[in-house]
Design an enzyme around this catalytic site. Structure first.
Site, mmCIF file in Angstrom:
data_model
loop_
_atom_site.group_PDB
_atom_site.id
_atom_site.type_symbol
_atom_site.label_atom_id
_atom_site.label_comp_id
_atom_site.label_asym_id
_atom_site.label_seq_id
_atom_site.Cartn_x
_atom_site.Cartn_y
_atom_site.Cartn_z
ATOM 1 N N THR A 91 0.909 -1.119 0.000
ATOM 2 C CA THR A 91 0.000 0.000 0.000
ATOM 3 C C THR A 91 0.951 1.172 0.000
ATOM 4 O O THR A 91 2.158 0.973 0.134
ATOM 5 C CB THR A 91 -0.861 -0.109 1.291
ATOM 6 N N ASN A 134 -3.406 -3.507 -2.612
ATOM 7 C CA ASN A 134 -3.332 -4.586 -1.627
ATOM 8 C C ASN A 134 -1.942 -5.217 -1.667
ATOM 9 O O ASN A 134 -1.027 -4.682 -1.094
ATOM 10 C CB ASN A 134 -4.431 -5.619 -1.808
ATOM 11 N N ASP A 145 -9.138 -8.669 1.108
ATOM 12 C CA ASP A 145 -9.378 -7.968 2.374
ATOM 13 C C ASP A 145 -10.759 -8.278 2.951
ATOM 14 O O ASP A 145 -11.054 -7.920 4.093
ATOM 15 C CB ASP A 145 -9.213 -6.449 2.204
ATOM 16 N N GLY A 169 1.365 -1.203 4.883
ATOM 17 C CA GLY A 169 1.817 -2.277 5.785
ATOM 18 C C GLY A 169 0.745 -3.274 6.187
ATOM 19 O O GLY A 169 0.901 -3.963 7.203
ATOM 20 N N GLY A 170 -0.349 -3.372 5.422
ATOM 21 C CA GLY A 170 -1.376 -4.378 5.735
ATOM 22 C C GLY A 170 -1.825 -4.244 7.183
ATOM 23 O O GLY A 170 -2.143 -3.148 7.656
HETATM 24 N N1 GLY Z 1 -5.108 -3.594 1.530
HETATM 25 C C1 GLY Z 1 -4.661 -3.233 2.802
HETATM 26 C C2 GLY Z 1 -5.699 -2.518 3.574
HETATM 27 O O1 GLY Z 1 -6.560 -1.878 3.005
HETATM 28 O O2 GLY Z 1 -5.695 -2.595 4.769
#
Ligand code: GLY
Length: 563
Positions: A374, A394, A416, A466-467
């Site tokens: 991201t 993502n 997600d 960073g997910g």
């Molecule tokens: N794709 C990572 C987030 O939206 O949290």
């Protein structure tokens, strides 16, 4: 010669500056008037140039966003989505949701096999993993409401970068090489990213097809993407690869203005951040309110007591995230109750300052009162308007789908969603009913673009990719500044750690804790696990003298530009 010496003097005085190939990557910068910090120096410079031309923070945002889609293809995008948090010079705040959404024919069990088990690859790679992109609609909508310079001017830097090419950094070369097999497997046509020999730093990446798409967007605005030739190319590619996004999906897509999450921290700070469909703002609020009454400053940065407290807060907040958070247009997320300070206190009632609470003993609370890739950019303009945007495909290069004839990399945001309760997504995050797949629903995000005020004035603009680690990284950088009193540079560059309830582990970067701290944490019952870097933060701080301090994370090619 004189000019050259002046430049040398200026750059020489700027700590943290180093050249990589042809780039001047500026990790630390102090500017008098305006600042952009993003994941790539060319994107930051594109934004700075717009600000210098008299553009405002939203104009710069549009330029940076489209430039990142060209120069930072692993996460910068027009085939993904994101969130904007905006605060104008008078303190009025708004947020824009341009998150991807599930296609009209998506269904709850679309990623399950006949035995009801999740097939991870379907939601992570290829055409079925793609959510309806929101980025172009987001940029267009924000510009319509707040923009000052003409739209076409803002697109020009990106069009040029795509048309003429630019030299890639070592990090981008590595990432492209790593993804070669995926690109080749998923796309049968030639595309800009696949090459017979390995990519090397300094080589030119040309994106002619993407340049044509950007020209159409430049001329026709949102319709240049969601209608006409670009839309047809996307839908054709979907048909070829077994995806389900239709013309109707694209035509129907709209970005949405949402009420920001706003909360006070210690009376003199006000935090403005993103509501659902991001979990970021709610979880950040819970985290900060969980530690607000604790003497973090006395405990000290990365002391066993501080790490223990913050990890215990993170464990509890992420349990709540898994159970309660999803797209609030589709599920009754108890936002108000979760933001109540009393709720955060209640969640910490079983906190033991000497011992870790195993995650299996932690369940989500009952709020009643009712690739990790991201990217983030932070902007402040000369009038003091501020923009904080986190945007995503993502995973790195999203689904690896490169639309034939358009060169657009599409997201894999469908991962997600919670494909099945108890089945983790690629970040190991769990979900429940709140985040189950439904047509047109937006998948839950962790993105946490945030703006802070101190004593009523703009204080800080911050965010990160960073997910799952996005929220904890933003939390830690804010705590580093407010509680541990670190200068912004240190607050961003210091090592980070992360707890997300399950797995029951404190993940940490290399050399995060000294041996004595690690031993103490283990004695308290924490399991520590080293992992790759956490977050890539872009932050701007307004100094007491009014100057802007930019900090670009050392973990990438991130760079600040200002004047
Ligand atoms: N794709 C990572 C987030 O939206 O949290």
């Amino acid at each position: 010669m004189y000019r050259f010496l002046l430049l040398l003097l200026f750059f020489g005085a700027t700590e943290g500056l180093f050249a990589q190939g042809k780039y001047k990557i500026q990790k630390e910068l102090v500017a008098e008037k305006a600042m952009v910090v993003s994941a790539h120096p060319l994107a930051s410079e594109a934004g700075r140039d717009i600000l210098k031309k008299g553009g405002n923070a939203v104009d710069a945002m549009v330029a940076v966003h489209f430039a990142l889609a060209v120069v930072y293809p692993k996460a910068g995008n027009i085939g993904g989505g994101g969130f904007m948090v905006y605060r104008d010079k008078n303190g009025n705040a708004s947020t824009l949701d341009f998150r991807e959404k599930a296609p009209l024919t998506a269904s709850r069990n679309m990623y399950l096999d006949k035995n009801g088990n999740a097939i991870d690859s379907l939601s992570r790679n290829g055409h079925l993993a793609v959510g309806v992109p929101g980025s172009v609609a987001g940029m267009f909508e924000a510009h319509k409401k707040y923009g000052k310079l003409p739209w076409s001017v803002l697109l020009e830097p990106a069009v040029k970068l795509a048309e003429n090419g630019f030299e890639i950094t070592a990090q981008e070369a590595n990432a492209l090489n790593y993804n070669q097999k995926n690109f080749a497997r998923i796309n049968q046509h030639e595309n800009a990213f696949v090459k017979k020999t390995a990519w090397k730093s300094g080589q030119k990446l040309m994106q002619k097809e993407l340049a044509e798409v950007m020209r159409r967007i430049q001329q026709n605005g949102q319709d240049g993407f969601y209608k006409g030739k670009t839309a047809e190319l996307i839908v054709d590619d979907m048909k070829r690869g077994g995806g389900i996004i239709s013309m109707q999906d694209l035509e129907k897509y709209q970005a949405k203005w949402r009420n920001p999450i706003v909360f006070e921290y210690k009376k003199n700070y006000k935090v403005i951040t993103m509501p659902p469909p991001s979990s970021g703002g709610v979880v950040l609020a819970i985290l900060m309110q969980m530690v607000e009454d604790q003497p973090l400053e006395q405990m000290g940065f990365h002391s066993p007591a501080a790490v223990h407290l913050m990890a215990e807060a993170e464990r509890r907040a992420y349990a709540d995230r898994a159970e309660h958070l999803g797209d609030s247009d589709f599920y009754p997320v108890p936002i108000e109750a979760m933001l109540d300070k009393a709720y955060a206190k209640l969640r910490m009632r079983d906190y033991n300052e000497k011992k870790a609470t195993p995650s299996k003993q932690i369940k989500a609370g009952k709020p009643i009162k009712t690739s990790e890739q991201t990217t983030h950019y932070s902007i402040v303009d000369a009038d003091g308007n501020a923009v904080s945007v986190t945007t995503t495909l993502n995973g790195n290069y999203g689904s690896s789908v490169v639309v034939k004839g358009a060169g657009i990399i599409l997201n894999n945001e469908m991962d997600d969603f919670s494909a099945k309760p108890g089945s983790p997504n690629m970040f190991g995050l769990l979900g429940a009913e709140a985040n189950a797949i439904q047509p047109e629903k937006r998948m839950l995000s962790s993105m946490t673009p945030t703006i802070l005020e101190k004593d009523g004035k703009l204080f800080m603009v911050v965010g990160t990719p960073g997910g799952a680690t996005i929220i904890t990284s933003v939390f830690q950088v804010i705590m580093n500044v407010i509680e541990f009193r670190l200068p912004l540079q240190d607050a961003v560059q210091k090592t980070r750690f992360h707890h997300q309830w399950l797995p029951d582990q404190i993940y940490h970067e290399k050399n995060c804790f000294d041996a004595a701290t690690a031993k103490k944490l283990a004695e308290m019952g924490h399991s520590l696990k080293e992992r790759s870097s956490i977050g890539q933060v872009e932050a701007i701080l307004v100094r007491p003298d009014g100057k802007l301090e930019g900090a670009a994370d050392r973990r990438g090619d991130d760079s600040a530009a200002g004047y």
